[in-house]
Every structure is written in C-alpha cells, then in structure tokens.
Enzyme design. Structure first.
Site, short mmCIF file in Angstrom:
data_model
loop_
_atom_site.label_atom_id
_atom_site.label_comp_id
_atom_site.label_asym_id
_atom_site.label_seq_id
_atom_site.Cartn_x
_atom_site.Cartn_y
_atom_site.Cartn_z
N HIS A 19 0.84 -1.19 0.00
CA HIS A 19 0.00 0.00 0.00
C HIS A 19 0.88 1.24 0.00
O HIS A 19 2.02 1.21 0.46
CB HIS A 19 -0.93 0.02 1.22
CG HIS A 19 -0.22 -0.11 2.53
ND1 HIS A 19 0.17 -1.33 3.03
CD2 HIS A 19 0.19 0.82 3.44
CE1 HIS A 19 0.78 -1.16 4.20
NE2 HIS A 19 0.81 0.14 4.46
N HIS A 79 0.74 5.23 1.33
CA HIS A 79 0.10 6.27 2.11
C HIS A 79 0.12 7.54 1.26
O HIS A 79 1.17 7.89 0.70
CB HIS A 79 0.88 6.56 3.39
CG HIS A 79 0.99 5.39 4.33
ND1 HIS A 79 0.27 5.29 5.49
CD2 HIS A 79 1.75 4.26 4.26
CE1 HIS A 79 0.59 4.17 6.11
NE2 HIS A 79 1.48 3.52 5.39
P1 5GP Z 1 1.99 0.48 7.41
O1 5GP Z 1 2.58 0.77 8.75
O2 5GP Z 1 1.81 -0.99 7.17
O3 5GP Z 1 2.69 1.18 6.28
O4 5GP Z 1 0.56 1.16 7.44
C1 5GP Z 1 -0.60 0.51 7.81
C2 5GP Z 1 -1.65 1.58 8.01
O5 5GP Z 1 -2.91 0.94 8.07
C3 5GP Z 1 -1.50 2.38 9.30
O6 5GP Z 1 -1.37 3.76 8.98
C4 5GP Z 1 -2.79 2.09 10.06
O7 5GP Z 1 -3.30 3.22 10.75
C5 5GP Z 1 -3.73 1.61 8.98
N1 5GP Z 1 -4.73 0.67 9.42
C6 5GP Z 1 -4.53 -0.41 10.22
N2 5GP Z 1 -5.67 -1.09 10.40
C7 5GP Z 1 -6.62 -0.42 9.68
C8 5GP Z 1 -8.02 -0.65 9.47
O8 5GP Z 1 -8.63 -1.59 9.97
N3 5GP Z 1 -8.67 0.24 8.67
C9 5GP Z 1 -8.03 1.32 8.11
N4 5GP Z 1 -8.78 2.13 7.35
N5 5GP Z 1 -6.71 1.55 8.28
C10 5GP Z 1 -6.02 0.69 9.07
#
Ligand code: 5GP
Ligand code: ZN
Length: 120
Positions: free
Chosen positions: A100, A102
C-alpha cells in the site's frame, strides 16, 4: 489471501471509508490519520511487500500512480502538495503486509525520516 486485513477491506468484508474504488484498486481513509489528509491506496491483488513485486505487476503498479493522482485531486491536495509513502519490511515499520501507499497531505509535512534513535 486469508487473514490479510487489506484483502478483507478490498473484498468488503471489513468496512472502510472509501474515497475511490474500481476492479483493481481501492483508496480509503487511514483509521489513524497522521495528517489532515491520510488515505491508503492499495491494489486489490495481494502483494505482501515491495520485495514481492514481479514484472507482471508493473502495469498494475504503474496505474496505481494514476489512481493516486486522481485521489489527490479529489481530496483537494493536488496543488497544495502531498507525499506518497510505501513502507517495506521491519525497519520501515510496515504493519500490514499487503502492499500500500500512504497519501499524506493537507498540512506542511515534516521531515522525511525520523530516526527512532537513542535521543528518543
Ligand atoms: P503500514 O505501517 O503498514 O505502512 O501502514 C498501515 C496503516 O494501516 C496504518 O497507517 C494504520 O493506521 C492503517 N490501518 C490499520 N488497520 C486499519 C483498518 O482496519 N482500517 C483502516 N482504514 N486503516 C487501518
Ligand atoms: Zn492482502
């Protein structure tokens, strides 16, 4: 992919606040926003990390950037500016192992990297 949070969000079995969706992509608001605008852009195809991207994914991930561009416009940050971030693996803090980006904006964003160093 079983037990993948973002696959479940992509298929709709876990709800999300959607900004854009088509057959290959979903853009939805991050549940814990780190900026006034903070959405996540995912391909519906399960790819765990940037390390798992294959040549056959090139068009998909190329098109993801067009989706990001349109999302930025729709969210009103295209002109003010925004940041697209991909976290890959432990040192990046990747928490969800479904690739993903951001998209962050709506304010002056801070330093690109904050080290969690001995000063913390
Ligand atoms: P990573 O740290 O893997 O790059 O980002 C994962 C992101 O997913 C985090 O910013 C976190 O807040 C978001 N996230 C985690 N669980 C959920 C969820 O159940 N729904 C949504 N909309 N975002 C989530
Ligand atoms: Zn997945």
């Amino acid at each position: 992919m079983e037990n993948c949070l973002f696959c479940k969000i992509a298929e709709g079995s876990i709800p999300s606040n959607k900004v854009y969706e088509d057959d290959r992509f979903l853009v939805f608001h991050d549940i814990e926003p780190a900026a006034p605008t903070h959405v996540l852009i995912i391909p519906k195809k399960h790819i765990a990390t940037m390390n798992d991207v294959e040549q056959e994914d090139a068009a998909l991930l190329g098109d993801l950037h067009l989706v990001a561009k349109e999302a930025a416009k729709k969210l009103g940050v295209a002109e003010s500016g925004y940041r697209l971030i991909n976290n890959c693996g432990p040192d990046s803090g990747q928490a969800v192992y479904h690739i993903h980006y951001h998209l962050l904006g709506g304010t002056k964003l801070g330093a690109l990297v904050q080290h969690s160093s001995s000063h913390a």
